[in-house]
Motif scaffolding. Sequence first.
Motif, short mmCIF file in Angstrom:
data_model
loop_
_atom_site.label_atom_id
_atom_site.label_comp_id
_atom_site.label_asym_id
_atom_site.label_seq_id
_atom_site.Cartn_x
_atom_site.Cartn_y
_atom_site.Cartn_z
N VAL A 32 -4.09 -2.85 -6.44
CA VAL A 32 -4.78 -2.45 -5.21
C VAL A 32 -5.44 -3.66 -4.60
O VAL A 32 -6.17 -4.40 -5.29
CB VAL A 32 -5.86 -1.38 -5.50
CG1 VAL A 32 -6.74 -1.16 -4.28
CG2 VAL A 32 -5.22 -0.09 -5.96
N MET A 33 -5.20 -3.91 -3.33
CA MET A 33 -5.93 -4.95 -2.60
C MET A 33 -5.68 -4.74 -1.11
O MET A 33 -4.99 -5.52 -0.45
CB MET A 33 -5.53 -6.36 -3.04
CG MET A 33 -6.57 -7.42 -2.70
SD MET A 33 -6.20 -8.99 -3.53
CE MET A 33 -7.65 -9.96 -3.07
N THR A 34 -6.23 -3.66 -0.58
CA THR A 34 -6.06 -3.32 0.84
C THR A 34 -7.24 -3.83 1.63
O THR A 34 -8.39 -3.46 1.37
CB THR A 34 -5.94 -1.80 1.01
OG1 THR A 34 -4.79 -1.33 0.30
CG2 THR A 34 -5.80 -1.43 2.48
N GLU A 35 -6.96 -4.69 2.59
CA GLU A 35 -8.03 -5.29 3.40
C GLU A 35 -8.44 -4.33 4.53
O GLU A 35 -7.61 -3.65 5.13
CB GLU A 35 -7.54 -6.61 3.99
CG GLU A 35 -8.62 -7.34 4.78
CD GLU A 35 -8.16 -8.72 5.23
OE1 GLU A 35 -8.09 -8.95 6.44
OE2 GLU A 35 -7.86 -9.56 4.34
N ASP A 70 -2.09 2.22 -4.19
CA ASP A 70 -1.57 0.97 -4.73
C ASP A 70 -0.55 0.35 -3.77
O ASP A 70 -0.14 0.95 -2.77
CB ASP A 70 -0.97 1.16 -6.12
CG ASP A 70 0.36 1.91 -6.11
OD1 ASP A 70 0.69 2.53 -5.08
OD2 ASP A 70 1.07 1.88 -7.12
N THR A 71 -0.17 -0.87 -4.07
CA THR A 71 0.79 -1.63 -3.27
C THR A 71 1.93 -2.08 -4.17
O THR A 71 1.70 -2.68 -5.22
CB THR A 71 0.13 -2.87 -2.63
OG1 THR A 71 -0.97 -2.45 -1.84
CG2 THR A 71 1.12 -3.60 -1.75
N ARG A 72 3.17 -1.77 -3.74
CA ARG A 72 4.36 -2.19 -4.47
C ARG A 72 5.36 -2.78 -3.50
O ARG A 72 5.54 -2.25 -2.39
CB ARG A 72 4.99 -1.01 -5.21
CG ARG A 72 4.17 -0.48 -6.36
CD ARG A 72 4.80 0.76 -6.95
NE ARG A 72 4.68 1.92 -6.06
CZ ARG A 72 5.33 3.06 -6.23
NH1 ARG A 72 6.19 3.18 -7.24
NH2 ARG A 72 5.15 4.07 -5.39
N LEU A 73 5.98 -3.88 -3.88
CA LEU A 73 6.96 -4.51 -3.01
C LEU A 73 8.13 -3.56 -2.75
O LEU A 73 8.65 -2.93 -3.68
CB LEU A 73 7.46 -5.81 -3.63
CG LEU A 73 6.46 -6.97 -3.71
CD1 LEU A 73 7.10 -8.15 -4.42
CD2 LEU A 73 5.98 -7.38 -2.33
N PRO A 76 7.50 1.98 0.36
CA PRO A 76 6.65 2.26 1.51
C PRO A 76 5.52 3.25 1.24
O PRO A 76 4.58 3.32 2.03
CB PRO A 76 7.64 2.86 2.53
CG PRO A 76 8.73 3.45 1.69
CD PRO A 76 8.84 2.55 0.48
N TRP A 77 5.58 4.04 0.15
CA TRP A 77 4.51 4.99 -0.11
C TRP A 77 3.60 4.47 -1.23
O TRP A 77 3.99 3.67 -2.06
CB TRP A 77 5.08 6.36 -0.48
CG TRP A 77 5.91 6.37 -1.73
CD1 TRP A 77 5.47 6.55 -3.02
CD2 TRP A 77 7.32 6.16 -1.83
NE1 TRP A 77 6.51 6.47 -3.90
CE2 TRP A 77 7.67 6.25 -3.21
CE3 TRP A 77 8.34 5.95 -0.89
CZ2 TRP A 77 8.98 6.10 -3.65
CZ3 TRP A 77 9.64 5.80 -1.36
CH2 TRP A 77 9.95 5.88 -2.70
N GLN A 78 2.37 4.98 -1.22
CA GLN A 78 1.38 4.54 -2.18
C GLN A 78 1.08 5.63 -3.20
O GLN A 78 1.13 6.82 -2.89
CB GLN A 78 0.07 4.17 -1.47
CG GLN A 78 0.16 2.94 -0.57
CD GLN A 78 -1.19 2.58 0.03
OE1 GLN A 78 -1.93 3.45 0.47
NE2 GLN A 78 -1.51 1.30 0.03
N ARG A 79 0.80 5.21 -4.42
CA ARG A 79 0.28 6.11 -5.44
C ARG A 79 -1.24 6.04 -5.42
O ARG A 79 -1.82 4.97 -5.24
CB ARG A 79 0.81 5.72 -6.82
CG ARG A 79 2.31 5.84 -6.96
CD ARG A 79 2.81 5.23 -8.26
NE ARG A 79 2.61 3.79 -8.30
CZ ARG A 79 3.04 3.00 -9.27
NH1 ARG A 79 3.68 3.52 -10.31
NH2 ARG A 79 2.83 1.70 -9.24
#
Length: 271
Positions: A32-35, A70-73, A76-79
Amino acid sequence: MFSPYYKRSGRGDPLDHCALNVALYGPQHRWVMTERPRGAVARDAANLAIGPSSVRWEGGELVIDIHEGDTRLFVPWQRRVVGRVRVIPEILNRAAFALDPAEKHIWHCLAPCARIEVEMTSPGLSWSGKAYLDHNRGAEPLETGFNTWHWSRAHLRQGALVCYEGERGDGSLFASALRFDAKGVPEPVELPPIARLPKSAWRIERRTRSDIGVAAVRRTWEDTPFYARSELASRFLGEEVVAVQESLDMRRFSSRPVQFMLPYRMPRKRA
């Protein structure tokens, strides 16, 4: 400090570039690192809210409430990443240290030894164990002040030991080892010999210190083009220890390929 958006902005308003970084390692890996911008940030002397997440001091404990995705390369969807972390300092240190002669970069190890309690509801995880709490602050971009740095810390039977070294932006070298006693009082100690480690998969040079000049990588937790975080088996002040080690290459961070890739790892919300 690693925000590509903040770097592009000319670093005018840090409150317009805030993020809570959460990394869970293991089978239930999450990143997780959403600005978020200034309008999603609120703070006072004991509280910091960034979007739906918050960090606050409560009864001598640092409480972190996590409500993120979360962010995954290439996904497009987040957990959902939801839970609470409590960091309970066992010893406190009031002294901060400059990492450069002009004192533009300050490091403060607030709690060399602490306990941590983790209760995650998404994913469903919980554990408790040893912890550590510090912070850095600076008056210039990190890539201006440093080319590389290597940091490691380990709990001792009484207190903790932290080693910090690297190359500043002007090419000068720095290195120190601090022992924090059972009351949190720091004392410089003689630097143990350099223990070189294998490069990370991204070819980041890693280095630590050890009484016998030898250490082993037990696990590599984070491996990126400019940063690596590892768990080590080492020896400090006559004790066999498990250490946490970090290596950072700010020249890599500043490169065009890395700046191009960072937004995929660190998305930004408009509100």
